[in-house]
Write a protein that holds these residues in place. Sequence first.
Motif, mmCIF file in Angstrom:
data_model
loop_
_atom_site.group_PDB
_atom_site.id
_atom_site.type_symbol
_atom_site.label_atom_id
_atom_site.label_comp_id
_atom_site.label_asym_id
_atom_site.label_seq_id
_atom_site.Cartn_x
_atom_site.Cartn_y
_atom_site.Cartn_z
ATOM 1 N N ASP A 223 0.823 -1.205 0.000
ATOM 2 C CA ASP A 223 0.000 0.000 0.000
ATOM 3 C C ASP A 223 0.860 1.259 0.000
ATOM 4 O OD1 ASP A 223 -2.823 0.801 0.049
ATOM 5 O OD2 ASP A 223 -2.274 1.817 1.921
ATOM 6 N N GLU A 224 2.079 1.129 0.483
ATOM 7 C CA GLU A 224 2.981 2.288 0.548
ATOM 8 C C GLU A 224 3.391 2.800 -0.840
ATOM 9 O OE1 GLU A 224 3.237 0.180 4.435
ATOM 10 O OE2 GLU A 224 3.183 -0.426 2.317
ATOM 11 N N LEU A 225 3.086 2.035 -1.903
ATOM 12 C CA LEU A 225 3.412 2.503 -3.248
ATOM 13 C C LEU A 225 2.752 3.858 -3.529
ATOM 14 C CD1 LEU A 225 4.824 1.906 -5.941
ATOM 15 C CD2 LEU A 225 2.772 0.660 -6.650
ATOM 16 N N ALA B 253 -5.096 0.744 -3.173
ATOM 17 C CA ALA B 253 -5.985 1.905 -3.200
ATOM 18 C C ALA B 253 -5.229 3.210 -2.959
ATOM 19 C CB ALA B 253 -7.093 1.735 -2.165
ATOM 20 N N SER B 254 -4.052 3.096 -2.336
ATOM 21 C CA SER B 254 -3.263 4.298 -2.052
ATOM 22 C C SER B 254 -2.780 4.993 -3.316
ATOM 23 C CB SER B 254 -2.056 3.929 -1.188
ATOM 24 O OG SER B 254 -1.190 3.056 -1.907
ATOM 25 N N LEU B 255 -2.800 4.292 -4.467
ATOM 26 C CA LEU B 255 -2.372 4.916 -5.713
ATOM 27 C C LEU B 255 -3.235 6.112 -6.082
ATOM 28 C CD1 LEU B 255 -1.419 1.874 -8.006
ATOM 29 C CD2 LEU B 255 0.115 3.581 -7.034
ATOM 30 N N LEU C 235 0.903 10.478 -11.602
ATOM 31 C CA LEU C 235 0.979 9.248 -12.390
ATOM 32 C C LEU C 235 0.359 9.487 -13.766
ATOM 33 C CD1 LEU C 235 1.782 6.268 -12.431
ATOM 34 C CD2 LEU C 235 -0.519 5.719 -11.591
ATOM 35 N N GLU C 236 1.165 9.298 -14.819
ATOM 36 C CA GLU C 236 0.708 9.551 -16.184
ATOM 37 C C GLU C 236 0.584 8.283 -17.015
ATOM 38 O OE1 GLU C 236 1.847 14.006 -17.433
ATOM 39 O OE2 GLU C 236 3.509 12.596 -17.602
ATOM 40 N N TRP D 7 -11.417 5.227 -8.474
ATOM 41 C CA TRP D 7 -10.377 6.227 -8.209
ATOM 42 C C TRP D 7 -9.341 6.260 -9.325
ATOM 43 C CZ3 TRP D 7 -5.665 4.043 -8.230
ATOM 44 C CH2 TRP D 7 -5.533 2.710 -7.798
ATOM 45 N N LEU D 8 -9.102 5.097 -9.970
ATOM 46 C CA LEU D 8 -8.132 5.052 -11.060
ATOM 47 C C LEU D 8 -8.606 5.915 -12.231
ATOM 48 C CD1 LEU D 8 -5.572 3.796 -12.334
ATOM 49 C CD2 LEU D 8 -7.028 1.933 -13.150
#
Length: 446
Positions: A122-124, A145-147, A153-154, A169-170
Amino acid sequence: MTHTLAQLRAGQLSGIARLDLADDLTQFPREIFDLADSLEILNLSGNQLEALPDDLHRLTRLRVLFCSDNRFTELPECLGRCAALTMIGFKANRIERVTAAALPPLLRWLILTDNRIRQLPDELGQRPHLQKLMLAGNRLQQLPASLRQCHRLELLRIAANQLVELPQWLLELPSLSWLAYAGNPLEAQAEAAALSTTAPIDWSQLSLRHTLGEGASGVIHQASWQPPGEEARDVAVKMYKGQMTSDGSPLHEMHACITAGRHPNLIEVLGQVSGHPEEQAGLVMALIEPSYRNLAGLPSLASCSRDVYADGLRLSLPVAMGIAGGIASVAAHLHRQGITHGDLYGHNILCNDRGDCLLGDFGAASFHATTDTVQTRALQRIEVRAFGILLGELLARIEPGPDASDLQLLKDLQARCCQPQVLARPGFEEIGALLSRFAAMGPPTL
């Protein structure tokens, strides 16, 4: 250039900024630490390494590390202690485990294609500089989900995994522009009938000549095609390698090329190769005139997710608008077929001096529903941002002449395409109409 272990041990590489070492290594050569004062890029791909030293952080200037095609089963945790490290490439290993400790604080570009990863930490999502994330060919069932916190992020490659949905969310990430997700259970596949409508071309009718180009997914040859009872014609034949690429499966690329159908800004698919002696997949395509060239070069390590254009490249306004209009038109066509290109970039556009253009390379293409849903619109508007970036690159290279007021409509359009609210961006039908209106206005340079 590729260096040798003998050169390293002899002290002949002192002061270099980049080391490329493929010498059947089974252990990390400690002599690399002698380069700590200068080494910024380390490429150890194509060896037999299973581990890296715990004190790798002694390479204080190290920014880029490639360790693809080795034998790692986990992403080394020593990477997380490398303060300057921004790019990590561990493609085609045997990685099953990725921990938070392995993620350096300045991580910008992470390549873990073609491994065995089922879960990411998740730390990503706590790496705010993350801009490019390549995860195709793993066993992921969900994304952290942390993303959702990764607003920079492209580019995201998640093809050929085990994902059953694209999280909401994505689809709302403000900077996401290049997304590939083919080959997952979630993908709305086009009907298989599309493949059956493509004429088979028997291998015996083809005579391959010289190589025109080679990419991650296959090799393109110039060839002669001799249909029965007809005159021979020059064609291009792409033979697919069948190996996992950073975008996904080459066979998905072939499927997308066929399903895309015909459009003036697409390279025409003439048929699918059949009867190859090794059952290799291939497509026969129209041969492109030699006057066409790539609009841009691939992104560099420094540019990350941005194309590299030739120094001094200048385009007339009509040529630039010809390219923009052609790409908007073909993107609208693809979206109507339920396809997102996923790699809408200048380096995938062939153009001539008149501004005629062709969009190629469907390696990152994915299928979506053809019905108008919130998800469909979001997937399409993600690609609109990629077009907005391309439009900005074209506008930046228009040769002097047009009055600033003449270009304001285009600048406003570019800003709308790149705005952070995904669903507020225009669709390609509207973009095409606006570009046509601009052409009809007839500014002095048109």
